[in-house]
Motif scaffolding. Structure first.
Motif, PDB file in Angstrom:
ATOM      1  N   ARG A 241      10.114   4.848  -0.543  1.00 21.63           N
ATOM      2  CA  ARG A 241       8.858   4.459  -0.123  1.00 21.63           C
ATOM      3  C   ARG A 241       8.751   2.806   0.240  1.00 21.63           C
ATOM      4  O   ARG A 241       8.083   2.452   1.438  1.00 21.63           O
ATOM      5  CB  ARG A 241       7.666   4.651  -1.170  1.00 21.63           C
ATOM      6  CG  ARG A 241       6.347   4.667  -0.783  1.00 21.63           C
ATOM      7  CD  ARG A 241       5.989   5.741   0.504  1.00 21.63           C
ATOM      8  NE  ARG A 241       6.382   7.040   0.144  1.00 21.63           N
ATOM      9  CZ  ARG A 241       6.616   7.902   1.453  1.00 21.63           C
ATOM     10  NH1 ARG A 241       6.717   7.580   2.602  1.00 21.63           N
ATOM     11  NH2 ARG A 241       6.727   9.077   0.801  1.00 21.63           N
TER      12      ARG A 241
ATOM     13  N   GLU B 136      10.548   2.368   3.437  1.00 19.11           N
ATOM     14  CA  GLU B 136      10.078   2.849   4.719  1.00 19.11           C
ATOM     15  C   GLU B 136       8.720   1.999   5.178  1.00 19.11           C
ATOM     16  O   GLU B 136       8.575   1.632   6.057  1.00 19.11           O
ATOM     17  CB  GLU B 136       9.717   4.494   4.517  1.00 19.11           C
ATOM     18  CG  GLU B 136      10.704   5.354   4.508  1.00 19.11           C
ATOM     19  CD  GLU B 136      10.279   6.545   4.267  1.00 19.11           C
ATOM     20  OE1 GLU B 136       8.841   6.994   3.942  1.00 19.11           O
ATOM     21  OE2 GLU B 136      10.962   7.675   4.339  1.00 19.11           O
ATOM     22  N   TRP B 137       8.163   1.680   3.828  1.00 20.04           N
ATOM     23  CA  TRP B 137       7.104   0.667   4.117  1.00 20.04           C
ATOM     24  C   TRP B 137       7.295  -0.480   4.797  1.00 20.04           C
ATOM     25  O   TRP B 137       6.770  -1.109   5.807  1.00 20.04           O
ATOM     26  CB  TRP B 137       6.331   0.501   2.833  1.00 20.04           C
ATOM     27  CG  TRP B 137       4.703   0.404   2.763  1.00 20.04           C
ATOM     28  CD1 TRP B 137       3.923   0.005   3.832  1.00 20.04           C
ATOM     29  CD2 TRP B 137       3.772   0.361   1.839  1.00 20.04           C
ATOM     30  NE1 TRP B 137       2.599  -0.449   3.676  1.00 20.04           N
ATOM     31  CE2 TRP B 137       2.441   0.017   2.300  1.00 20.04           C
ATOM     32  CE3 TRP B 137       3.809   0.980   0.678  1.00 20.04           C
ATOM     33  CZ2 TRP B 137       1.472   0.071   1.673  1.00 20.04           C
ATOM     34  CZ3 TRP B 137       2.505   0.848  -0.175  1.00 20.04           C
ATOM     35  CH2 TRP B 137       1.263   0.400   0.264  1.00 20.04           C
ATOM     36  N   TYR B 138       8.112  -1.400   3.962  1.00 15.19           N
ATOM     37  CA  TYR B 138       8.595  -2.742   4.320  1.00 15.19           C
ATOM     38  C   TYR B 138       9.223  -2.695   5.562  1.00 15.19           C
ATOM     39  O   TYR B 138       9.582  -3.663   6.218  1.00 15.19           O
ATOM     40  CB  TYR B 138       9.338  -3.358   3.238  1.00 15.19           C
ATOM     41  CG  TYR B 138       9.558  -4.889   3.432  1.00 15.19           C
ATOM     42  CD1 TYR B 138       8.190  -5.715   3.133  1.00 15.19           C
ATOM     43  CD2 TYR B 138      10.750  -5.554   3.888  1.00 15.19           C
ATOM     44  CE1 TYR B 138       8.317  -6.922   3.364  1.00 15.19           C
ATOM     45  CE2 TYR B 138      10.804  -6.926   3.877  1.00 15.19           C
ATOM     46  CZ  TYR B 138       9.725  -7.491   3.738  1.00 15.19           C
ATOM     47  OH  TYR B 138       9.491  -8.896   3.890  1.00 15.19           O
TER      48      TYR B 138
ATOM     49  N   ASP C 230      -1.501  -5.734   2.829  1.00 16.15           N
ATOM     50  CA  ASP C 230      -0.134  -4.843   3.012  1.00 16.15           C
ATOM     51  C   ASP C 230       1.124  -5.339   1.995  1.00 16.15           C
ATOM     52  O   ASP C 230       1.613  -4.575   1.332  1.00 16.15           O
ATOM     53  CB  ASP C 230       0.574  -4.750   4.542  1.00 16.15           C
ATOM     54  CG  ASP C 230      -0.372  -3.903   5.457  1.00 16.15           C
ATOM     55  OD1 ASP C 230      -1.386  -3.299   4.996  1.00 16.15           O
ATOM     56  OD2 ASP C 230      -0.374  -4.417   6.627  1.00 16.15           O
TER      57      ASP C 230
ATOM     58  N   ILE D  19       2.930  -3.570  -1.193  1.00 11.48           N
ATOM     59  CA  ILE D  19       4.400  -3.372  -1.240  1.00 11.48           C
ATOM     60  C   ILE D  19       5.048  -4.165  -2.615  1.00 11.48           C
ATOM     61  O   ILE D  19       5.783  -3.579  -3.231  1.00 11.48           O
ATOM     62  CB  ILE D  19       4.902  -3.897   0.036  1.00 11.48           C
ATOM     63  CG1 ILE D  19       4.629  -2.922   1.072  1.00 11.48           C
ATOM     64  CG2 ILE D  19       6.241  -3.898  -0.135  1.00 11.48           C
ATOM     65  CD1 ILE D  19       4.871  -3.633   2.506  1.00 11.48           C
TER      66      ILE D  19
END
Length: 238
Positions: A63, A66-68, A131, A135
């Motif tokens: 995750r 994918e997020w960063y 964001d 993260i």
């Protein structure tokens, strides 16, 4: 004044019955407390938790990447290790800080140089402070769980060395602990014949093979032991 003989016999019988019941209760409690079947309960719980932690670490790390990755997609190919990736993101924050951030305690010098060069040419999108805050929180979870996993593995290694030293020497801590867990206890594992231990953990594949009349599996959990991996091909499954 003497009691009738019948009353005396009844009293003595009741006393003996009470003492016998207390002795039986104490015996059961002693067996429950010091039962040799239960000394490996901690190993069974520890290996189950270790597997759960591995799943959580993989899910959270995926995750994070994918997020960063929307912000710095090139980084995932440069840093493969999940813990190092989380630590770099935690230290760097926005990719624009990469050139001024030191990663000497996280990455090798050549890898750090490659990362900083990629950050200058990255095609990632911009993200907000909110964001990056979320993260960072996820990275903290990955780092924390990974550090706890190291402690748990050391605990499991010490337990296995104390309770099953011969099994540990043969197949290692992890495989040995999984064999004990799958068998239910160390005592149950010791009672199994060698043929059963060989396919322990592959019961579903065995029954499916017998039902469909295909080749039966040669190994179960012991396949991951180093001794099996180092054995010549002609001796495997013998």
């Amino acid at each position: 004044m003497r009691l009738p003989s019948a009353v005396s016999e009844l009293s003595c019988g009741w006393l003996l019955l009470t003492l016998g019941g207390l002795a039986l209760l104490r015996s059961r409690r002693f067996k429950l407390k010091f039962s040799p079947d239960k000394v490996d309960t901690m190993i069974i719980q520890a290996i189950a938790l270790l597997d759960d932690l591995d799943k959580e670490i993989n899910i959270y790390s995926m995750r994070v990447k994918e997020w960063y990755g929307w912000h710095f997609p090139e980084m995932a190919k440069i840093i493969v290790d999940n813990l190092a990736y989380a630590k770099v993101v935690r230290a760097m924050g926005f990719r624009t800080n990469c050139s001024t951030t030191s990663f000497e305690h996280i990455l090798p010098e050549d890898l750090e140089a490659t990362l900083k060069q990629a950050a200058e040419l990255s095609m990632g999108t911009e993200i907000s402070d909110s964001d990056i805050a979320h993260i960072h929180s996820l990275c903290d979870q990955v780092i924390s769980i990974t550090e706890y996993r190291v402690q748990l593995f050391e605990y499991l290694r010490n337990r296995m060395s104390a309770i099953a030293p011969n099994l540990t020497a043969l197949v290692g801590e992890l495989v040995g602990a999984r064999l004990i867990s799958h068998a239910g206890s160390l005592l149950n594992l010791a009672k199994h014949p060698a043929s059963t231990i060989q396919i322990l953990g592959a019961e579903k594949a065995l029954f499916r093979a017998l039902k469909t009349k295909h080749d039966t599996p040669k190994y179960g959990l012991v396949y991951h032991a180093s001794l099996i991996g180092q054995a010549p091909q002609k001796l495997k499954g013998a």
